[in-house]
Design an enzyme around this catalytic site. Structure first.
Site, PDB file in Angstrom:
ATOM      1  N   ALA A 165       0.838  -1.191   0.000  1.00 29.97           N
ATOM      2  CA  ALA A 165       0.000   0.000   0.000  1.00 29.97           C
ATOM      3  C   ALA A 165       0.876   1.245   0.000  1.00 29.97           C
ATOM      4  CB  ALA A 165      -0.909  -0.020   1.222  1.00 29.97           C
TER       5      ALA A 165
ATOM      6  N   GLN B 275      -0.161  -0.010  -5.711  1.00 28.55           N
ATOM      7  CA  GLN B 275      -1.438   0.066  -5.009  1.00 28.55           C
ATOM      8  C   GLN B 275      -1.585   1.445  -4.370  1.00 28.55           C
ATOM      9  OE1 GLN B 275      -2.510  -1.683  -1.144  1.00 28.55           O
ATOM     10  NE2 GLN B 275      -3.976  -2.961  -2.246  1.00 28.55           N
TER      11      GLN B 275
ATOM     12  N   TYR C  13      -9.927   1.126   4.851  1.00 26.17           N
ATOM     13  CA  TYR C  13      -9.301   2.409   4.561  1.00 26.17           C
ATOM     14  C   TYR C  13     -10.325   3.338   3.904  1.00 26.17           C
ATOM     15  CZ  TYR C  13      -5.153  -0.094   5.984  1.00 26.17           C
ATOM     16  OH  TYR C  13      -4.249  -0.826   6.717  1.00 26.17           O
TER      17      TYR C  13
ATOM     18  N   ARG D  87      -9.157  -3.180  -5.472  1.00 28.31           N
ATOM     19  CA  ARG D  87      -9.222  -4.177  -4.402  1.00 28.31           C
ATOM     20  C   ARG D  87     -10.370  -3.844  -3.456  1.00 28.31           C
ATOM     21  NH1 ARG D  87      -4.925  -6.621   0.080  1.00 28.31           N
ATOM     22  NH2 ARG D  87      -5.118  -8.742  -0.697  1.00 28.31           N
TER      23      ARG D  87
ATOM     24  N   SER E 222      -6.432 -17.043   2.341  1.00 27.22           N
ATOM     25  CA  SER E 222      -6.195 -18.371   2.927  1.00 27.22           C
ATOM     26  C   SER E 222      -6.064 -19.491   1.896  1.00 27.22           C
ATOM     27  CB  SER E 222      -7.303 -18.726   3.933  1.00 27.22           C
ATOM     28  OG  SER E 222      -7.343 -17.784   4.987  1.00 27.22           O
TER      29      SER E 222
END
Length: 370
Positions: A58, A100, A189, A236, A305
Site C-alpha cells: 500500500a 497500489q 481504509y 481491491r 487463505s
C-alpha cells in the site's frame, strides 16, 4: 490433483502475464522515515519477479492518508525517483508490478499529522489500535500502540482534494515506471469507509443509498483513468470484512454496485478479499463472489487463505482467473517455483514483519536441492 491452472498465461486487462500467481500487497515498513522507497525494496520485489503480477505494498497518495511508520508514498518527485529504482529492478528481472494507491482515512493517528485529526466520511472512530511513530531515539523494534481516534468529517473541499490526490498519484505511478495501478478500496481504509454503511453516516450526496456511498469510488476511478489506461487499473475490495469496525447492511448489493461501476469504467480486474478459511480475516457467512461475477466480466483475482491446490481448484472451477498470495510471499521469494516443484514452503518470522530492515525481508533463501 493438478496444479496446472496456476501456470497458465493470462491477459489481465491489457497486460499479459505468464502465470496466475499474484503477489498480494504486503505492508513491510522498509521505506525510509520520510516515506521514500529504498533500494532494499527494489531487491525485495526483484526477488519475487516471477509472480504473474506483483501488486506493491500500500502506497499513500497524500500525507493526510499516511499513518504507518516507514510505509512508502507516491506524492512527491523524490518518491517517484525512488520508486523508479524499484520498478527498474523488477523489470530487469522480467517482472510486472502495479502500484497500489492507498489512503488510510480515519485510521491515521494524529501523531502522524502534527496533532491534527484524521479525516473520514463520518465522525466514527475505527475499532482497535495501531502503531504510532517512534519518539526520541529509535533503533528499531516494536512501535508503541495507540487507539484510533474520532476523525473529522470530510467537507466537499476535503473530498475534492482526496480525488485530486488519487489522480496525481496515478500519474506519478506511471512516471515511476509501474505497469499499472490498483485502487485500494478494501481493509477499512478511506474508500471502504465511504462504501460500507456502518462507517458512512453522511446525509449528503456521498452517504445514505448505495449509489451515494459508491460515488466517491466512481470519482476516484475517473481521476485515476485520466492518467492510466483503464485496462491497466485494478480495484481491491473487501465488502464482507468487519475488521477495524467495518460493516455493511447488505454486502451483496454493495458488491454488485461496485462491480457494475468497475464494469462501466472498463477496469482490468477486481481483487476480492473473500477468505475461503478464517485466518487474517474471517471467512464470510454469505460470500459475495457470485454477485460480483453477475455484473463484472473482467478478471477476478481472489485472495484469502489459499494454498497451491485450493488456488488451482478455484481457477479450474471458474471461480477466479488468478489467486493472490500474501503471507506465503514473505518467506518464499521463489513461491512460483516452489509451487511448481511441489516444495515445502518456508515459514515467515513475524518478529521481523515490520522491523529489521534486510533481516526478515530480503534474506529469505530460495529452495535448493532435489
Amino acid at each position: 490433483m493438478s496444479l496446472d491452472a496456476l501456470f497458465q498465461p493470462l491477459t489481465i486487462g491489457s497486460l499479459a502475464v505468464p502465470n496466475r500467481i499474484v503477489m498480494a500487497p504486503l505492508t513491510r515498513a522498509r521505506a525510509d522515515a520520510n516515506n521514500i522507497p529504498t533500494p532494499m525494496q527494489g531487491e525485495y520485489y526483484a526477488q519475487r519477479a516471477d509472480a504473474g503480477l506483483i501488486i506493491s505494498e500500500a502506497t499513500a497518495v497524500d500525507p493526510l492518508g499516511m499513518g504507518w511508520y516507514r510505509a512508502p508514498g507516491i506524492w512527491s518527485n523524490d518518491m517517484v525517483t525512488a520508486w523508479r529504482g524499484v520498478t527498474d529492478r523488477v523489470h530487469a528481472a522480467n517482472g510486472r508490478i502495479y502500484c497500489q494507491l492507498w489512503h488510510m482515512g480515519r485510521l491515521v493517528l494524529p501523531d502522524y499529522l502534527d496533532g491534527d485529526l484524521p479525516i473520514g466520511p463520518s465522525p466514527i472512530a475505527g475499532e482497535g489500535e495501531t502503531m504510532a511513530p517512534p519518539t526520541g531515539t529509535y533503533d528499531g523494534g516494536f512501535l508503541p500502540m495507540k487507539p484510533y481516534v474520532v476523525p473529522r468529517e470530510m467537507t466537499q473541499a476535503d473530498i475534492d482534494q482526496l480525488i485530486a490526490a488519487y489522480g496525481k498519484a496515478a500519474a506519478n505511478a506511471i512516471a515511476a515506471g509501474f505497469d499499472g495501478t490498483e485502487i485500494h478500496g478494501a481493509n477499512g481504509y478511506i474508500i471502504d469507509q465511504f462504501l460500507q454503511s456502518k462507517t458512512n453516516q453522511r446525509q449528503d450526496r456521498y452517504g445514505g443509498s448505495i449509489e451515494n456511498r459508491t460515488r466517491l469510488l466512481g470519482e476516484i476511478i475517473e481521476a485515476v483513468i485520466a492518467h492510466v489506461a483503464s485496462g491497466r487499473v485494478g480495484l481491491r475490495i473487501s465488502p464482507t470484512s468487519e475488521r477495524k469496525g467495518m460493516g455493511d447492511a447488505n454486502p451483496a448489493a454493495l458488491t454488485e454496485a461496485i462491480g457494475a461501476l468497475a464494469q462501466r469504467h472498463g477496469l482490468a480486474y477486481i481483487h476480492l478479499i473473500e477468505p475461503i478459511a478464517s485466518g487474517f480475516m474471517e471467512k464470510p457467512d454469505y460470500p459475495v463472489m457470485d454477485h460480483l461475477r453477475a455484473v463484472f466480466t473482467g478478471t477476478i483475482i481472489q485472495n484469502g487463505s489459499f494454498d497451491a491446490q485450493t488456488a488451482a481448484d478455484y481457477i479450474d472451477a471458474g471461480r477466479a482467473e488468478a489467486i493472490s498470495f500474501g503471507r506465503p510471499y514473505i518467506a518464499n521469494p521463489d513461491l512460483v517455483s516452489r509451487f511448481r516443484d511441489g516444495r515445502e514452503l518456508a515459514q515467515p518470522n513475524f518478529d521481523y514483519a515490520y522491523v529489521g530492515d534486510e533481516r526478515g525481508y530480503t534474506d529469505y533463501p530460495v529452495a535448493t536441492g532435489g
